[in-house]
Enzyme design. Structure first.
Site, PDB file in Angstrom:
ATOM      1  N   GLU A 102      47.711  87.450  30.130  1.00  0.00           N
ATOM      2  CA  GLU A 102      48.937  87.438  30.416  1.00  0.00           C
ATOM      3  C   GLU A 102      49.654  87.172  28.912  1.00  0.00           C
ATOM      4  OE1 GLU A 102      50.163  88.272  33.405  1.00  0.00           O
ATOM      5  OE2 GLU A 102      48.341  88.208  34.491  1.00  0.00           O
ATOM      6  N   CYS A 152      58.072  83.922  29.563  1.00  0.00           N
ATOM      7  CA  CYS A 152      57.458  85.359  29.061  1.00  0.00           C
ATOM      8  C   CYS A 152      58.104  86.547  29.727  1.00  0.00           C
ATOM      9  CB  CYS A 152      56.066  85.331  29.586  1.00  0.00           C
ATOM     10  SG  CYS A 152      55.574  84.813  31.156  1.00  0.00           S
ATOM     11  N   LYS A 186      41.214  75.096  28.172  1.00  0.00           N
ATOM     12  CA  LYS A 186      41.626  74.711  27.040  1.00  0.00           C
ATOM     13  C   LYS A 186      43.281  74.888  27.110  1.00  0.00           C
ATOM     14  CE  LYS A 186      43.313  76.250  23.360  1.00  0.00           C
ATOM     15  NZ  LYS A 186      44.299  75.370  23.171  1.00  0.00           N
ATOM     16  N   GLU A 211      59.955  89.108  20.680  1.00  0.00           N
ATOM     17  CA  GLU A 211      60.130  88.097  21.657  1.00  0.00           C
ATOM     18  C   GLU A 211      60.774  86.772  20.706  1.00  0.00           C
ATOM     19  OE1 GLU A 211      56.456  86.636  23.234  1.00  0.00           O
ATOM     20  OE2 GLU A 211      57.421  86.583  25.261  1.00  0.00           O
TER      21      GLU A 211
HETATM   22  P1  NAD Z   1      50.068  81.085  21.815  1.00  0.00           P
HETATM   23  O1  NAD Z   1      49.510  82.388  21.759  1.00  0.00           O
HETATM   24  O2  NAD Z   1      50.204  80.716  20.458  1.00  0.00           O
HETATM   25  O3  NAD Z   1      49.064  79.894  22.351  1.00  0.00           O
HETATM   26  C1  NAD Z   1      48.529  80.304  23.861  1.00  0.00           C
HETATM   27  C2  NAD Z   1      47.338  79.418  23.776  1.00  0.00           C
HETATM   28  O4  NAD Z   1      46.225  80.317  23.029  1.00  0.00           O
HETATM   29  C3  NAD Z   1      47.053  78.305  23.514  1.00  0.00           C
HETATM   30  O5  NAD Z   1      46.406  77.424  24.257  1.00  0.00           O
HETATM   31  C4  NAD Z   1      46.611  78.133  21.859  1.00  0.00           C
HETATM   32  O6  NAD Z   1      45.968  77.265  21.233  1.00  0.00           O
HETATM   33  C5  NAD Z   1      45.617  79.384  22.210  1.00  0.00           C
HETATM   34  N1  NAD Z   1      45.198  80.172  20.985  1.00  0.00           N
HETATM   35  C6  NAD Z   1      45.856  80.384  19.945  1.00  0.00           C
HETATM   36  N2  NAD Z   1      45.231  81.117  19.031  1.00  0.00           N
HETATM   37  C7  NAD Z   1      44.066  81.362  19.732  1.00  0.00           C
HETATM   38  C8  NAD Z   1      42.927  82.111  19.187  1.00  0.00           C
HETATM   39  N3  NAD Z   1      42.934  82.692  18.041  1.00  0.00           N
HETATM   40  N4  NAD Z   1      41.806  82.203  20.033  1.00  0.00           N
HETATM   41  C9  NAD Z   1      41.721  81.573  21.361  1.00  0.00           C
HETATM   42  N5  NAD Z   1      43.047  80.695  21.540  1.00  0.00           N
HETATM   43  C10 NAD Z   1      44.228  80.981  20.873  1.00  0.00           C
HETATM   44  O7  NAD Z   1      51.408  81.145  22.667  1.00  0.00           O
HETATM   45  P2  NAD Z   1      52.171  79.804  22.778  1.00  0.00           P
HETATM   46  O8  NAD Z   1      52.990  80.103  21.771  1.00  0.00           O
HETATM   47  O9  NAD Z   1      51.454  78.626  23.370  1.00  0.00           O
HETATM   48  O10 NAD Z   1      52.940  80.587  24.194  1.00  0.00           O
HETATM   49  C11 NAD Z   1      54.024  81.246  24.180  1.00  0.00           C
HETATM   50  C12 NAD Z   1      53.651  82.877  24.237  1.00  0.00           C
HETATM   51  O11 NAD Z   1      53.041  82.733  25.456  1.00  0.00           O
HETATM   52  C13 NAD Z   1      54.660  83.597  24.426  1.00  0.00           C
HETATM   53  O12 NAD Z   1      54.368  84.828  23.669  1.00  0.00           O
HETATM   54  C14 NAD Z   1      54.920  83.954  25.993  1.00  0.00           C
HETATM   55  O13 NAD Z   1      55.546  85.224  26.225  1.00  0.00           O
HETATM   56  C15 NAD Z   1      53.481  83.871  26.494  1.00  0.00           C
HETATM   57  N6  NAD Z   1      53.294  83.610  27.926  1.00  0.00           N
HETATM   58  C16 NAD Z   1      53.046  84.577  28.745  1.00  0.00           C
HETATM   59  C17 NAD Z   1      52.855  84.559  29.942  1.00  0.00           C
HETATM   60  C18 NAD Z   1      52.527  85.621  31.216  1.00  0.00           C
HETATM   61  O14 NAD Z   1      52.276  85.135  32.208  1.00  0.00           O
HETATM   62  N7  NAD Z   1      52.580  87.005  30.723  1.00  0.00           N
HETATM   63  C19 NAD Z   1      53.310  83.436  30.415  1.00  0.00           C
HETATM   64  C20 NAD Z   1      53.865  82.315  29.826  1.00  0.00           C
HETATM   65  C21 NAD Z   1      53.674  82.524  28.287  1.00  0.00           C
END
Ligand code: NAD
Length: 479
Positions: free
Chosen positions: A246, A280, A171, A380
């Site tokens: 992550e 991130c 997903k 962040e």
């Molecule tokens: P997000 O958490 O809003 O969304 C990430 C994914 O999670 C999306 O596919 C979203 O649809 C899904 N999601 C959201 N709520 C959910 C729930 N309740 N249950 C299951 N899935 C859910 O994050 P974003 O805005 O897409 O991405 C940015 C974030 O990702 C930042 O915090 C960044 O630091 C982090 N990030 C971390 C890494 C790493 O490797 N540590 C890499 C890239 C991004």
């Protein structure tokens, strides 16, 4: 784009059960470029049933067969490289030069890292005590990815699942569905048996939560915000799944007066602004030794002023827009918070760059005289916003660096090799980058503390998708 309103389930592009859709918007032009279907629980059930059925056979394929399939994926990914780069340019605003050189490049780089690791991986180990340890694929995996590094995150999860003989449901972020759709087309063409890889597009709290709770999924691998990562962990707890995470970061970058200031500070600002600050592990807190503080401010200011902001469709090393309006508003709000908290606005600030009226472009922004308890130093921001914090000595630098709930990465600029070793040993972070040292494909990536658990990439990435079975008595006279 035809497949954007379909899901890839059991080896076919199928119409969703859900009728919900969402527009996909180009953040540079604010124009609608497609419509993506958003799945529901019934769509997830269908994909999990396919993955469950496929596991029986696919989990018993040989390493040689799986390596052969990965080589196929590599050849097709190379052929569709430009499609992937253009997709990420359109759906999240990655400038095309960077989209090719870093975003799409990750799809090939991580793949090679996994091929190398799988070749070396031992599936059966005879222990000194005579017992045998067998490594087996864990089962059906649920994979959830964010929008900021779409192919990087997808390949870091899908490939180790396929490399180890797991089956999976991906997903991707609902905001970057096009690159995910192309990747499903690549895997389809590579010839994976039906049900081994499945794609369900949709929203996190609906599709992601249904996956996290599903009794027939054995493992969830999640990348995204700490907020959503904890939701996945909670949802997965009932069925005692393995969960790897992550998550976010607020990575410190320690600048000591003994480094090449001009070169290292300029590069540090560039790394913070790269991908429009939407990484991130971006070095977003610049901690600077007091004796060179004023000089660093001058260099940093110049570097930010010289950071180009422009059209992602044009070649060049400029940064693009933020990925959507919500993110634009969030970043604007955090810049306002910084001003209200009394930090010195060194460069940038509120609003779009001069002359830009359309698109979610923001000004590369730096705050100086920040203290580590301000919100702009703790949260962040996920935009091209750098905060600069002075320190007096090494001990204080380490203390400020570690004073964060996150622990994804840390950066260190020093001309003293002994100091580099000494300080790196005390930083609580999954990666320490010394004088610009970058991550190679195949090296494990992941965080300490609230930045997550587990490591992705290469051999450690493969290990995450395996179960361990021990065999006792094998080879004894009666067997
Ligand atoms: P997000 O958490 O809003 O969304 C990430 C994914 O999670 C999306 O596919 C979203 O649809 C899904 N999601 C959201 N709520 C959910 C729930 N309740 N249950 C299951 N899935 C859910 O994050 P974003 O805005 O897409 O991405 C940015 C974030 O990702 C930042 O915090 C960044 O630091 C982090 N990030 C971390 C890494 C790493 O490797 N540590 C890499 C890239 C991004």
């Amino acid at each position: 784009m035809d497949n954007l309103q379909k899901f890839y389930i059991n080896g076919e592009w199928v119409s969703p059960v859900s009728t919900q859709t969402m527009p996909v918007i180009n953040p540079a032009t604010e124009e609608v470029i497609g419509t993506v279907a958003l799945g529901n629980e019934a769509d997830v059930d269908r994909a999990v049933a396919a993955a469950n059925a496929a596991f029986e056979q696919f989990s018993r394929t040989s390493k040689a067969e799986r390596l052969e399939l990965l080589q196929q994926v590599k050849a097709i990914t190379e052929r569709r490289f430009e499609d992937l780069a253009q997709a990420m340019r359109m759906e999240m605003g990655a400038p095309i030069t960077m989209s090719r050189g870093a975003q799409a490049d990750a799809a090939i780089g991580h793949l090679q890292g996994f091929i190398d690791a799988l070749e070396e991986h031992e599936e059966r180990i005879r222990l000194k005590n005579g017992d045998t340890m067998v490594r087996e694929p864990i089962g059906v995996c649920g994979l959830i990815t964010p929008w900021n590094w779409p192919m990087n995150q997808i390949t870091l999860k899908v490939l180790p699942a396929l490399a180890t003989g797991c089956t999976c449901i991906l997903k991707p972020s609902e905001h970057t569905p096009i690159s995910a759709m192309i990747y499903a087309e690549i895997l389809d063409e590579a010839g994976y048996p039906a049900g081994v890889f499945n794609l369900v597009q949709g929203e996190g709290p609906v599709v992601g939560a249904a996956m996290s709770r599903h009794p027939d999924i054995q493992m969830m691998s999640f990348t995204g915000s700490t907020r959503a990562g904890t939701a996945v962990t909670r949802d997965a707890a009932e069925t005692v799944k393995r969960v790897t995470l992550e998550l976010g970061g607020k990575s410190p970058n320690l600048v000591f007066a003994d480094c090449d200031l001009e070169e290292r500070v300029t590069a540090s600002v560039g790394e913070c602004m790269f991908n429009t600050g939407q990484s991130c592990d971006a070095p977003t807190r610049l901690l600077v030794e007091r004796s060179c503080y004023d000089e660093v401010l001058k260099i940093a200011r110049k570097a930010a002023e010289e950071t180009g902001v422009g059209n992602p469709a044009e070649e060049g090393d400029h940064i693009g827009p933020l990925f959507d309006k919500i993110q634009f508003d969030r970043v604007q709000n955090m810049i306002k918070v910084g001003i209200d908290e009394g930090a010195t606005l060194l460069v940038g600030g509120l609003g779009r760059p001069d002359g830009m009226e359309k698109g979610w472009f923001v000004k590369p922004t730096i705050f100086a005289d920040v203290s580590n308890d301000m919100r702009i130093a703790r949260e962040e921001i996920f935009g091209p916003v750098l905060v600069i914090i002075p320190f007096e000595d090494e001990a204080e630098a380490i203390s400020i660096a570690n004073d964060t709930p996150y622990g994804l990465a840390a950066y260190l600029q020093t001309g003293d090799a002994d100091r580099a070793e000494r300080v790196a040993a005390r930083l609580k972070a999954g990666a320490v980058h010394i004088n610009g040292g970058g991550i190679e494909y195949g090296t494990p990536f992941g965080g300490y503390k609230q930045s997550g658990n587990g490591r992705e990439g290469g051999m450690m990435g493969i290990e995450d998708y395996l179960e361990t079975k021990t065999l006792h008595g094998l080879g004894s006279p009666s067997v």
